[in-house]
Design an enzyme around this catalytic site. Sequence first.
Site, short mmCIF file in Angstrom:
data_model
loop_
_atom_site.label_atom_id
_atom_site.label_comp_id
_atom_site.label_asym_id
_atom_site.label_seq_id
_atom_site.Cartn_x
_atom_site.Cartn_y
_atom_site.Cartn_z
N ASP A 132 -2.60 30.16 11.60
CA ASP A 132 -4.04 30.04 11.88
C ASP A 132 -4.96 30.80 10.94
O ASP A 132 -6.15 30.53 10.89
CB ASP A 132 -4.33 30.50 13.31
CG ASP A 132 -3.85 29.49 14.33
OD1 ASP A 132 -3.74 28.32 13.96
OD2 ASP A 132 -3.58 29.88 15.48
N ASP A 134 -6.36 33.59 11.20
CA ASP A 134 -7.55 34.10 11.88
C ASP A 134 -7.49 35.61 12.07
O ASP A 134 -8.16 36.16 12.94
CB ASP A 134 -7.74 33.40 13.23
CG ASP A 134 -6.52 33.56 14.13
OD1 ASP A 134 -5.46 33.99 13.63
OD2 ASP A 134 -6.63 33.25 15.32
#
Length: 327
Positions: A132, A134
């Site tokens: 991801d 993130d």
Amino acid sequence: MEKKITKIGVLTSGGDSPGMNAAIRAVVRTGNYFGLEVYGIYRGYAGLIENDIHRMDNRSVANIIQRGGTILKTARSKEFRTSEGRQIAYNNLKNLGINGLIVIGGDGSFTGADIFSEEFDIPCIGLPGTIDKDIAGTDFTIGFDTAVNTAVEAIDKIRDTMDAHDRLFVVEVMGRDAGYIALHSGIATGAENILIPETKTNIEDIIKNMMEKEKRKKLVNLIVVAEGDDFGGGDAVGKAIKERLPKADVRVCILGHIQRGGSPSCMDRLIASRMGFHAVESLLEGRRNVMVGIMNNKMNYIPLKQALKSKNKIDTNWLKIVKILAS
Ligand code: ATP
């Protein structure tokens, strides 16, 4: 006084990501190079509690750098969220004399590592292993590059059919909370629209824009949507467009788990190797409770708490570029 690190454990936790094996290999070989005993902990925190812990030598990580998934396997452990579970985990490490832990995983795994390290006298180092991207404090996470390249390859194939039939395709990529895979793969495949959780999706604007394009006989349209977009995933977006543009030939394709697997890209193998080496070095240098990241091509060490608190923010300026390039 800091305790001398002599035995270290390594585990992979949360969702698997391509490149985790390259990181394990780097940890094992660097640890052995520095004369440490290295132990592989199977199935993440679950294996730590169940004492599924095994000594690893250099040969045990031969021929894995090119393999996706994780040879140590990964799991999610409810028990580790309890102090009783973490006490059992600590006892297992103590019995073996393991006095340093390297956790390869995402933000949930780092939360666990941070709590564990504060409760017990065991330094933990986190390596960002997630597709991801993130996590704050690093320009790269292990697995992101491979996942994006897999998505790009798949979308390129879909585009051939899209062009041949003048179809409108909605392609859903992974990203429950983060739009990085959608943003990067969408830009790289020339998507007309990219829908991500970080920005509000205005479906009416998108439909209006398509109606105009329909008038100009531009029938081929690619929309890349992150699974966690606020409007909904690929199915919801496809349904809304079909309802409003009944003449358009709309198809939805959900790429799903193919994005997680597969042989890691060169980039992921490199960053995993580099981070794995520096994770061991960090323990030897007395660091504790930090994540090893790479920023501006330099190693970056940030407290696990900080990596957890401040998410890696997406530069939404990219979306302006998408609009201009897709016109
Ligand atoms: P991904 O980004 O792929 O989901 P992740 O590391 O965020 O990976 P999670 O399932 O959120 O994956 O977390 C992995 C494990 O970390 C959990 O199964 C649990 O054992 C541990 N963990 C997460 N949060 C906590 C917490 N608050 N306290 C203790 N342990 C936790």
